[in-house]
Design an enzyme around this catalytic site. Structure first.
Site, short mmCIF file in Angstrom:
data_model
loop_
_atom_site.label_atom_id
_atom_site.label_comp_id
_atom_site.label_asym_id
_atom_site.label_seq_id
_atom_site.Cartn_x
_atom_site.Cartn_y
_atom_site.Cartn_z
N SER A 1 -46.38 25.03 42.04
CA SER A 1 -47.69 25.12 42.68
C SER A 1 -48.51 26.21 42.01
O SER A 1 -47.98 27.23 41.56
CB SER A 1 -47.53 25.43 44.17
OG SER A 1 -48.75 25.85 44.73
N HIS B 1 -37.59 1.05 59.50
CA HIS B 1 -38.78 1.64 60.13
C HIS B 1 -38.81 3.17 59.98
O HIS B 1 -39.40 3.87 60.81
CB HIS B 1 -38.86 1.28 61.61
CG HIS B 1 -38.71 -0.18 61.90
ND1 HIS B 1 -39.75 -1.08 61.82
CD2 HIS B 1 -37.61 -0.92 62.23
CE1 HIS B 1 -39.32 -2.29 62.11
NE2 HIS B 1 -38.01 -2.22 62.35
#
Length: 429
Positions: A280, A158
């Protein structure tokens, strides 16, 4: 555009309608063109065996098909809008160079079985590559599992910290996954390895076509016997091939998800090879895991392609022009899918663990399951042991190596059974 193969006197061809009919066919056929040439050679040999072509005509056709293939590879022949499709380009070239011998090449075949056999050969080639890449990836994962079998790595359920795991267990999981993927692709390849050439438009022809010869000449495992089923298998076989590819891409997607998390600053478990990252355009500090993100996205292309073909198959028996769209679907699925799988082996070879960060993420709660099992082994009912181990007061920082060494259940860290996986990998051939 060159003369249409199906053009009849007195029938007007509307350019807009013809453009719609042709669609991307001539562009997509570039993928299948060399296979179409290969199948044309085998078909010509079959025609010579039943007396439709003379021996010297067959020699000429073989020669010109070889030249056409060489010209195509070298860029001297371009499959473009001059032609309706790749089939008409081959026939046009043979007629131009050989006259009547070229006009005989289409005897006993239809463009329906022509595209069937070309795409079938193409799918076999692509599935063979899926098998090879999955085998290579599984082999690398096995090697790294052996070397890093007891390197501690947090195990998650999870997305929450759960138990102590190991890099060896992580690698073994992907090894077994890609072994299964290779096997599935191999089995699918064997299933679709059937020769449709000679089925014509799906009803056979009044000639004793040498279908056994073309089956052997083209390297098929068997003859697709029923002429009608050859048409029914179009789309069905393509879907099976995409499903085999998708099995590998599904594992790749989940592996890429792990690496997306593990390379983030919040985890910091893995450093990617620099060539697998990009910068970037605005943030000078960034190195982005673009490659693994696109690997993660690739499954969607295969899933979309499978859905497209499935929707096309809402048809009665026989050939329907709808199936033309299946070419684009398999091209995009395998184009993107194989593009991603080709990059996987080097990624697996060269990613680097950051052991300090991995160990730092092992908090005391992650030894609670070990405590519960130890209490149960000493005789306490497991539900009582579970309640005691759930008490944070009993949690203590453990030794990950001790935890991993004690994990002796088959397939766990201390008993990875890598030899069994290696035997399965070698059995793939």
């Amino acid at each position: 555009m060159s003369d249409l193969l199906w053009q009849k006197p007195g029938v007007k061809v509307d350019a807009r309608i013809q453009a719609f009919l042709a669609g991307e066919d001539v562009i997509l056929d570039r993928e299948f063109f060399l296979f179409d040439i290969e199948a044309s050679r085998a078909h010509a040999e079959g025609l010579q065996l039943i007396g439709i072509l003379a021996a010297d005509e067959l020699d000429g056709i073989r020669r010109e098909l070889t030249t056409l293939a060489d010209d195509y590879r070298a860029g001297r022949f371009v499959l473009d809008e001059r032609f309706e499709d790749g089939h008409s380009a081959i026939e046009s070239r043979l007629i131009e160079r050989l006259g009547d011998a070229g006009r005989r090449i289409h005897t006993g075949r239809s463009r329906n079985d022509q595209i069937l056999v070309a795409t079938r050969l193409w799918l076999k080639d692509r599935l063979s590559r899926v098998v090879a890449l999955c085998r290579e990836s599984a082999g690398i994962a096995l090697q790294r599992a052996e070397v890093e079998k007891l390197l501690p790595l947090p195990g998650y359920t999870h997305l929450q910290r759960a138990v102590v795991s190991s890099a060896g267990m992580w690698w073994a999981a992907w090894a077994e996954g890609f072994i299964d993927d290779a096997l599935r692709a191999q089995q699918t390849l064997a299933w679709i390895d059937a020769n449709p050439l000679g089925s014509a438009a799906g009803y056979g022809v009044n000639l004793p076509l040498a279908r056994d010869h073309t089956t052997q000449a083209l390297g098929f495992g068997r003859l697709q016997v029923s002429a009608a089923y050859a048409q029914l298998s179009r789309g069905k076989f393509e879907m099976a091939a995409i499903e085999a590819l998708s099995s590998a891409l599904l594992d790749l997607r989940r592996l890429a998800w792990d690496l997306s998390l593990f390379t983030s600053a919040e985890f910091g478990f893995v450093a990617l090879p620099s060539e697998y990252t990009t910068g970037s355009s605005i943030m000078p500090n960034k190195r982005n895991p673009d490659v693994i993100e696109l690997m993660r996205a690739t499954y969607s292309a295969a899933a979309a392609a499978r859905t497209e073909i499935e929707q096309l198959l809402s048809l009665p028996s026989g050939y329907h022009r709808d199936l033309q769209f299946s070419k684009g679907a398999i091209f995009h699925a395998f184009g993107r899918g194989l593009g991603a799988l080709e990059l996987l082996p080097d990624l697996l070879r060269n990613l680097e663990w950051k052991p300090e960060a991995m160990r730092a993420a092992l908090d005391p709660s992650m030894y609670a399951t070990d405590l519960a099992v130890d209490l149960a082994r000493e005789g306490m009912p497991f539900r009582d042991a579970y309640r005691q181990a759930a008490d944070p007061a009993r949690w203590a920082q453990g030794d990950p190596q001790v935890s991993l060494a004690a994990r002796v259940s088959p397939g766990a860290a201390a008993d990875l059974r890598l030899d069994a996986l290696r035997a399965r990998l070698e059995a793939l051939g």
